[in-house]
Design a protein around this motif. Structure first.
Motif, PDB file in Angstrom:
ATOM      1  N   SER A 122      -6.409  -9.437  10.615  1.00 37.45           N
ATOM      2  CA  SER A 122      -7.100 -10.654  10.186  1.00 37.45           C
ATOM      3  C   SER A 122      -6.153 -11.682   9.578  1.00 37.45           C
ATOM      4  O   SER A 122      -6.602 -12.680   9.014  1.00 37.45           O
ATOM      5  CB  SER A 122      -8.193 -10.296   9.167  1.00 37.45           C
ATOM      6  OG  SER A 122      -7.636  -9.740   7.992  1.00 37.45           O
ATOM      7  N   ALA A 157      -8.540   6.724   7.732  1.00 34.05           N
ATOM      8  CA  ALA A 157      -9.416   5.695   7.161  1.00 34.05           C
ATOM      9  C   ALA A 157      -8.621   4.693   6.326  1.00 34.05           C
ATOM     10  O   ALA A 157      -8.894   3.485   6.368  1.00 34.05           O
ATOM     11  CB  ALA A 157     -10.499   6.355   6.313  1.00 34.05           C
ATOM     12  N   LYS A 158      -7.619   5.177   5.599  1.00 28.70           N
ATOM     13  CA  LYS A 158      -6.780   4.276   4.809  1.00 28.70           C
ATOM     14  C   LYS A 158      -5.975   3.349   5.724  1.00 28.70           C
ATOM     15  O   LYS A 158      -5.815   2.145   5.441  1.00 28.70           O
ATOM     16  CB  LYS A 158      -5.842   5.076   3.903  1.00 28.70           C
ATOM     17  CG  LYS A 158      -6.553   5.907   2.836  1.00 28.70           C
ATOM     18  CD  LYS A 158      -5.561   6.704   2.007  1.00 28.70           C
ATOM     19  CE  LYS A 158      -6.247   7.631   1.019  1.00 28.70           C
ATOM     20  NZ  LYS A 158      -7.007   6.905  -0.015  1.00 28.70           N
ATOM     21  N   TYR A 159      -5.446   3.898   6.822  1.00 31.27           N
ATOM     22  CA  TYR A 159      -4.681   3.061   7.742  1.00 31.27           C
ATOM     23  C   TYR A 159      -5.581   2.061   8.462  1.00 31.27           C
ATOM     24  O   TYR A 159      -5.165   0.917   8.725  1.00 31.27           O
ATOM     25  CB  TYR A 159      -3.915   3.923   8.746  1.00 31.27           C
ATOM     26  CG  TYR A 159      -2.510   4.223   8.276  1.00 31.27           C
ATOM     27  CD1 TYR A 159      -1.550   3.215   8.214  1.00 31.27           C
ATOM     28  CD2 TYR A 159      -2.140   5.502   7.881  1.00 31.27           C
ATOM     29  CE1 TYR A 159      -0.265   3.476   7.770  1.00 31.27           C
ATOM     30  CE2 TYR A 159      -0.853   5.772   7.436  1.00 31.27           C
ATOM     31  CZ  TYR A 159       0.074   4.747   7.383  1.00 31.27           C
ATOM     32  OH  TYR A 159       1.358   4.995   6.939  1.00 31.27           O
ATOM     33  N   LEU A 160      -6.791   2.438   8.798  1.00 32.13           N
ATOM     34  CA  LEU A 160      -7.694   1.491   9.458  1.00 32.13           C
ATOM     35  C   LEU A 160      -7.966   0.280   8.564  1.00 32.13           C
ATOM     36  O   LEU A 160      -8.057  -0.853   9.052  1.00 32.13           O
ATOM     37  CB  LEU A 160      -9.001   2.186   9.843  1.00 32.13           C
ATOM     38  CG  LEU A 160      -8.916   3.110  11.066  1.00 32.13           C
ATOM     39  CD1 LEU A 160     -10.196   3.924  11.213  1.00 32.13           C
ATOM     40  CD2 LEU A 160      -8.644   2.309  12.345  1.00 32.13           C
ATOM     41  N   GLU A 161      -8.070   0.513   7.258  1.00 34.65           N
ATOM     42  CA  GLU A 161      -8.228  -0.613   6.335  1.00 34.65           C
ATOM     43  C   GLU A 161      -7.016  -1.538   6.388  1.00 34.65           C
ATOM     44  O   GLU A 161      -7.147  -2.767   6.394  1.00 34.65           O
ATOM     45  CB  GLU A 161      -8.422  -0.089   4.909  1.00 34.65           C
ATOM     46  CG  GLU A 161      -9.736   0.638   4.665  1.00 34.65           C
ATOM     47  CD  GLU A 161      -9.847   1.133   3.238  1.00 34.65           C
ATOM     48  OE1 GLU A 161      -9.000   0.733   2.404  1.00 34.65           O
ATOM     49  OE2 GLU A 161     -10.755   1.915   2.948  1.00 34.65           O
ATOM     50  N   VAL A 162      -5.834  -0.936   6.430  1.00 35.23           N
ATOM     51  CA  VAL A 162      -4.603  -1.730   6.479  1.00 35.23           C
ATOM     52  C   VAL A 162      -4.489  -2.460   7.820  1.00 35.23           C
ATOM     53  O   VAL A 162      -4.071  -3.620   7.880  1.00 35.23           O
ATOM     54  CB  VAL A 162      -3.387  -0.814   6.230  1.00 35.23           C
ATOM     55  CG1 VAL A 162      -2.088  -1.562   6.466  1.00 35.23           C
ATOM     56  CG2 VAL A 162      -3.416  -0.271   4.806  1.00 35.23           C
ATOM     57  N   TYR A 163      -4.850  -1.782   8.912  1.00 37.95           N
ATOM     58  CA  TYR A 163      -4.821  -2.435  10.224  1.00 37.95           C
ATOM     59  C   TYR A 163      -5.726  -3.663  10.242  1.00 37.95           C
ATOM     60  O   TYR A 163      -5.354  -4.727  10.766  1.00 37.95           O
ATOM     61  CB  TYR A 163      -5.290  -1.465  11.314  1.00 37.95           C
ATOM     62  CG  TYR A 163      -4.406  -0.264  11.579  1.00 37.95           C
ATOM     63  CD1 TYR A 163      -3.095  -0.197  11.148  1.00 37.95           C
ATOM     64  CD2 TYR A 163      -4.918   0.823  12.280  1.00 37.95           C
ATOM     65  CE1 TYR A 163      -2.309   0.909  11.401  1.00 37.95           C
ATOM     66  CE2 TYR A 163      -4.145   1.935  12.546  1.00 37.95           C
ATOM     67  CZ  TYR A 163      -2.837   1.978  12.097  1.00 37.95           C
ATOM     68  OH  TYR A 163      -2.066   3.080  12.357  1.00 37.95           O
ATOM     69  N   ARG A 164      -6.943  -3.505   9.720  1.00 42.49           N
ATOM     70  CA  ARG A 164      -7.891  -4.635   9.715  1.00 42.49           C
ATOM     71  C   ARG A 164      -7.332  -5.791   8.883  1.00 42.49           C
ATOM     72  O   ARG A 164      -7.490  -6.963   9.245  1.00 42.49           O
ATOM     73  CB  ARG A 164      -9.244  -4.180   9.169  1.00 42.49           C
ATOM     74  CG  ARG A 164      -9.958  -3.164  10.061  1.00 42.49           C
ATOM     75  CD  ARG A 164     -11.362  -2.858   9.541  1.00 42.49           C
ATOM     76  NE  ARG A 164     -11.980  -1.802  10.319  1.00 42.49           N
ATOM     77  CZ  ARG A 164     -12.088  -0.543   9.931  1.00 42.49           C
ATOM     78  NH1 ARG A 164     -11.617  -0.183   8.739  1.00 42.49           N
ATOM     79  NH2 ARG A 164     -12.662   0.363  10.697  1.00 42.49           N
ATOM     80  N   ARG A 165      -6.703  -5.445   7.783  1.00 40.91           N
ATOM     81  CA  ARG A 165      -6.102  -6.486   6.928  1.00 40.91           C
ATOM     82  C   ARG A 165      -5.023  -7.247   7.686  1.00 40.91           C
ATOM     83  O   ARG A 165      -4.966  -8.490   7.646  1.00 40.91           O
ATOM     84  CB  ARG A 165      -5.531  -5.824   5.674  1.00 40.91           C
ATOM     85  CG  ARG A 165      -4.915  -6.762   4.666  1.00 40.91           C
ATOM     86  CD  ARG A 165      -4.437  -5.954   3.468  1.00 40.91           C
ATOM     87  NE  ARG A 165      -3.644  -6.742   2.554  1.00 40.91           N
ATOM     88  CZ  ARG A 165      -2.985  -6.245   1.502  1.00 40.91           C
ATOM     89  NH1 ARG A 165      -3.044  -4.946   1.245  1.00 40.91           N
ATOM     90  NH2 ARG A 165      -2.263  -7.031   0.729  1.00 40.91           N
ATOM     91  N   PRO A 205       0.829  -1.211   0.000  1.00 41.36           N
ATOM     92  CA  PRO A 205       0.000   0.000   0.000  1.00 41.36           C
ATOM     93  C   PRO A 205       0.863   1.261   0.000  1.00 41.36           C
ATOM     94  O   PRO A 205       1.959   1.288   0.567  1.00 41.36           O
ATOM     95  CB  PRO A 205      -0.789  -0.110   1.313  1.00 41.36           C
ATOM     96  CG  PRO A 205      -0.667  -1.524   1.751  1.00 41.36           C
ATOM     97  CD  PRO A 205       0.632  -2.024   1.211  1.00 41.36           C
TER      98      PRO A 205
END
Length: 329
Positions: free
Chosen positions: A324, A313-321, A131
């Motif tokens: 998981s 918001a972009k980092y939260l997507e990466v954190y969730r990825r 990313p």
């Protein structure tokens, strides 16, 4: 949130805090992300910046070593660790899901789950699938002004790779004074600028707090004339992220940059990007200054593209990825 622990100047009793007392690019990145993450409802442990101010949702650890960091993380039990230390404070195979923002040139030592700051930095590191997330800015931390004072600003490390000398040359061609603000660890380099441009360049030292935000808001333009040589670790310098570009823009101040690294990608949106080898004539400098965007456009662009809620918001997507079980290089 792992911040690189460094002492504040020559004061061995203080650490550089988040946000920093003066110079501290990574510390500003961490502070701005923390602003966005707290607004999003996260609970955060900040490691590597003792003396930083805690607030609801933010715990500040006293850890400044690798071993102490591991202890602090075990006690906190994070869902994900965000490392800004370029591997200094986090093992290659951590006990927790981790995301690592690369703030340097070249390839990172630990390549798993890296986030890059620009396409130029990503290419130079040899990555194709990681990313790319720009550096954030929180407009609430800056002063916005439409009326500008009669000076140009250089804000950063006064070093060859940051283009401080080129900034003085541009200011002289533009017949405007230049204020150099930032740490000057290469004293011979600073002395050479002040000797060669005595009626143009003024060194005001490392700045922080309202002095820093006032400079950003008052300047006619910010000069970010990064050069592809003279980097702190030797070799070619490719500007990785340039926090100060968004900081100037959100203050209503246009940016005059070179096309080095990330600057070719972000500076044209809030100013201009010139060839790194260009030494402007007075006519060229005047044309550049006359063509710069208006303050309202600059602030709106900075918030839309690099505002802390957008980047969070972009980092939260990466954190969730990562949390998981996702991995990438």
């Amino acid at each position: 949130m792992l911040n690189p622990p460094h002492r504040y100047g020559q004061d061995t009793t203080q650490w550089i805090t988040v946000p920093p007392q003066g110079y501290g690019g990574i510390q500003w990145v961490a502070a701005t992300l923390i602003d966005g993450l707290l607004d999003a409802g996260c609970e955060i442990l900040l490691v590597g910046a003792p003396g930083s101010a805690p607030r609801p949702g933010l715990t500040v650890s006293g850890a400044t070593t690798f071993d102490a960091t591991r202890v602090a993380l075990r006690e906190f039990g994070p869902d994900v660790v965000h490392d800004h230390t370029n591997g200094q404070m986090l093992p290659a195979e951590p006990d927790w899901p981790a995301v690592r923002t690369h703030h340097l040139n070249g390839a990172p030592e630990h390549r798993a789950n890296i986030v890059y700051l620009s396409r130029a930095q990503c290419r130079a590191a040899g990555s194709t699938g990681a990313p790319i997330i720009r550096l954030p800015v929180n407009p609430d931390r800056y002063t916005y002004r439409e009326t500008k004072a009669d000076f140009l600003l250089f804000l950063g490390r006064v070093s060859a790779h940051k283009g401080a000398r080129q900034a003085a040359a541009f200011a002289q061609a533009a017949s405007l004074p230049l204020r150099l603000a930032g740490p000057a660890w290469e004293l011979d380099y600073l002395h050479g600028i002040l000797t060669d441009y005595p009626s143009t360049a003024e060194y005001i030292g490392e700045v922080g707090g309202p002095c820093r935000t006032d400079l950003l808001a008052d300047a006619q333009a910010l000069l970010v004339l990064s050069q592809p040589f003279g980097g702190p670790l030797g070799g070619e310098w490719i500007e990785p992220g340039a926090t100060v570009v968004a900081e100037a823009a959100v203050s209503g101040t246009p940016v005059i940059a070179t096309d080095n690294g990330c600057l070719a990608e972000i500076a044209p949106q809030v100013g201009t990007a010139l060839p790194a080898e260009l030494t402007p004539t007075p006519e060229q400098a005047a044309k550049v200054l006359a063509g710069l965007p208006a303050p309202k456009h600059l602030r709106a662009t900075a918030v839309e593209r690099w505002g802390h809620h957008v980047i969070t918001a972009k980092y939260l997507e990466v954190y969730r990825r990562a949390a998981s079980g996702g991995t990438w290089v």
